[in-house]
Design an enzyme around this catalytic site. Structure first.
Site, PDB file in Angstrom:
ATOM      1  N   HIS A  38     -10.708  -0.913  -6.433  1.00  0.00           N
ATOM      2  CA  HIS A  38     -10.830  -1.358  -5.036  1.00  0.00           C
ATOM      3  C   HIS A  38     -12.154  -2.080  -4.765  1.00  0.00           C
ATOM      4  CE1 HIS A  38      -7.137   0.450  -3.738  1.00  0.00           C
ATOM      5  NE2 HIS A  38      -7.503   1.663  -4.091  1.00  0.00           N
TER       6      HIS A  38
ATOM      7  N   ASP B 298      -1.474   1.665 -10.460  1.00  0.00           N
ATOM      8  CA  ASP B 298      -1.905   2.636  -9.456  1.00  0.00           C
ATOM      9  C   ASP B 298      -0.986   2.538  -8.226  1.00  0.00           C
ATOM     10  OD1 ASP B 298      -4.706   4.277  -8.907  1.00  0.00           O
ATOM     11  OD2 ASP B 298      -3.789   3.547  -7.054  1.00  0.00           O
TER      12      ASP B 298
ATOM     13  N   HIS C 209      -1.907   2.548  -5.242  1.00  0.00           N
ATOM     14  CA  HIS C 209      -2.571   1.728  -4.234  1.00  0.00           C
ATOM     15  C   HIS C 209      -2.765   0.302  -4.767  1.00  0.00           C
ATOM     16  CE1 HIS C 209      -3.769   5.935  -3.525  1.00  0.00           C
ATOM     17  NE2 HIS C 209      -3.763   5.615  -2.247  1.00  0.00           N
TER      18      HIS C 209
ATOM     19  N   ASP D 189      -1.408   7.940  -9.577  1.00  0.00           N
ATOM     20  CA  ASP D 189      -1.030   8.545  -8.303  1.00  0.00           C
ATOM     21  C   ASP D 189       0.346   8.101  -7.818  1.00  0.00           C
ATOM     22  OD1 ASP D 189      -2.040   6.033  -7.970  1.00  0.00           O
ATOM     23  OD2 ASP D 189      -3.605   6.593  -6.559  1.00  0.00           O
TER      24      ASP D 189
END
Length: 443
Positions: free
Chosen positions: A113, A153, A155, A242
């Site tokens: 990120h 991921d 996200h 995740d």
């Protein structure tokens, strides 16, 4: 009889005992400690051809050739960040030097990120480990190195996408839970890259409750055909975990078997750990499954204690949504070089975008304006104006001279740097010259 790996695999392990956002935060050292216990319990390090290596410490120059840290690296980056990034660099060097066939950096703090400009931490990430590794490898082995990221991921990998959005030698693919239902709220199919690298950004938002079926369909029908066409020198799995069915922060239904099969088919050169917060129920099994798959070994017995085959069942509506998006993205990939860039980006000079970036970890809000020079001879000069609140550093300007910029755009970059220095509207002016491998700054 000793088992031998079919592919030599290096493991780099850094749990960062001395770094935490808070003692009870889901991004904590236990994420990796349960995995290490599982690796030892399963005798993974007794397998011939699988070896653990220590991380190195990334240098200040490694970070500065990737990021603009505001006001400077010393105010942003800690030693655990440098070691985590150094773990990724070590993995990359092991593969490039041929010491191993593949490497898996099981490291924290994570990185995907972290944007090009960094005012603090967001999404638990401060600096982008995998981007720092790639820039280190390009500096050492040549800027023409073709890189493909496949970020799995849950996200959206908005930071890595941001760094390589306009880089034609880097393909960035992100599979993630639909941004309408999860942080950071981005990563949609129409977001295909900047004018200098249009089509090299691929986002596949997966509906909540997508299972192994949807993940592997996307791999077989989108990712592998695109990789076959792009022909990268290195494939990097940004291995977020995740998406697992037990993860407390997301709403996906992937199993350890699904992650392992993805890595067996994808056959990445490198895997770099990202998120994953089901510390006991998922990470030990997912990581061991990835290790066995990367080593070319049987992973069929790696299953969670509560695993049941029904977890792979997926609703027809989810399947239909994924198939439609895969079809749309494949067409976009096939037509990417036929697009009229000036018409697409509605400009003959600079393509300008504005965005608000929220640093949820550091509680900072940043306003950014990005200008990319549209040039027929190169990917184009980039100029970033940024101001963060709260911050005492004021408005900054960063001028980015990427690899393989044409001479005219390079000269323009240095002229813009001088003009910005002469103006009083910027508190700090940076010039990041990837060709010369240097960062200049003026306060």
């Amino acid at each position: 009889m000793r088992i031998n790996a079919k592919k030599k695999l290096g493991l780099i392990f850094f749990p960062a005992f001395d770094w935490a956002i808070s003692p009870t935060h889901p991004e904590r050292e236990e994420r990796l400690l349960y995995t290490k216990d599982q690796i030892l319990e399963e005798g993974i390090l007794d397998i011939g051809g699988i070896r653990e290596y220590n991380p190195i410490i990334a240098s200040k120059e490694d970070v500065e050739r990737t990021h603009i840290c505001v006001p400077d690296i010393d105010n942003i980056v800690t030693m655990p960040h440098l070691i985590s990034a150094g773990g990724a660099i070590k993995a990359g060097e092991l593969v490039m030097e041929g010491e191993v066939d593949k490497a898996f950096a099981i490291i924290r703090p994570p990185g995907h990120h972290a944007f090009q400009v960094v005012h603090g931490a967001r999404g638990f990430c401060t600096i982008n480990n995998e981007a720092i590794m790639v820039e280190h490898l390009r500096q050492r082995y040549g800027s023409d190195l073709k890189i493909a990221f496949v970020d799995t991921d849950a996200h959206h990998a908005d930071g890595t996408q941001n760094i390589y959005y306009n880089d034609p030698n880097v393909l960035h693919i992100s599979l993630h839970q639909d941004g309408r239902t999860l942080y950071p709220g981005t990563g949609f199919v129409d977001d295909l890259g900047g004018p200098g690298a249009y089509g090299r950004t691929i986002n596949l938002p997966l509906p909540p409750n997508t299972t192994d079926e949807g993940l592997l369909y996307s791999l077989d029908n989108l990712i592998l055909p695109i990789l076959d066409d792009f022909k990268p020198d290195l494939v990097i799995n940004a291995a977020g975990q995740d998406n697992h069915y037990s993860d407390p922060l997301t709403n996906m239904s992937i199993s350890a078997q699904g992650y392992a099969e993805l890595n067996a088919k994808l056959d990445p050169d490198l895997a770099i750990l990202q998120g994953g917060y089901s510390i006991e129920a998922a990470l030990p099994y997912v990581n061991v499954g990835i290790i066995l798959a990367m080593a070319g070994l049987d992973y069929s017995q790696i299953k969670e204690p509560d695993y049941h085959p029904s977890i792979k069942k997926q609703s027809p509506k989810i399947t239909d949504t994924i198939k439609k998006d895969v079809e749309k993205l494949l067409k976009a990939w096939e037509n990417k070089d036929k697009v009229d860039i000036q018409k697409k980006f509605n400009s003959k000079d600079y393509y300008t975008t504005k965005r608000n970036i929220y640093y949820d970890t550091a509680n900072i809000t940043e306003n950014q304006e990005v200008k990319i020079k549209i040039c027929a001879d190169c990917a184009g000069l980039m100029i970033i104006d940024s101001v963060a609140r709260p911050s005492s550093h004021g408005k900054i300007r960063a001028i980015i001279i990427p690899h393989n910029l044409c001479e005219d755009c390079c000269n323009l970059g240095y002229q813009e740097y001088q003009r910005a220095k002469d103006r009083s509207q910027f508190k700090i002016v940076y010039l990041q010259d990837k060709r010369k491998d240097e960062l200049l700054s003026f306060k």
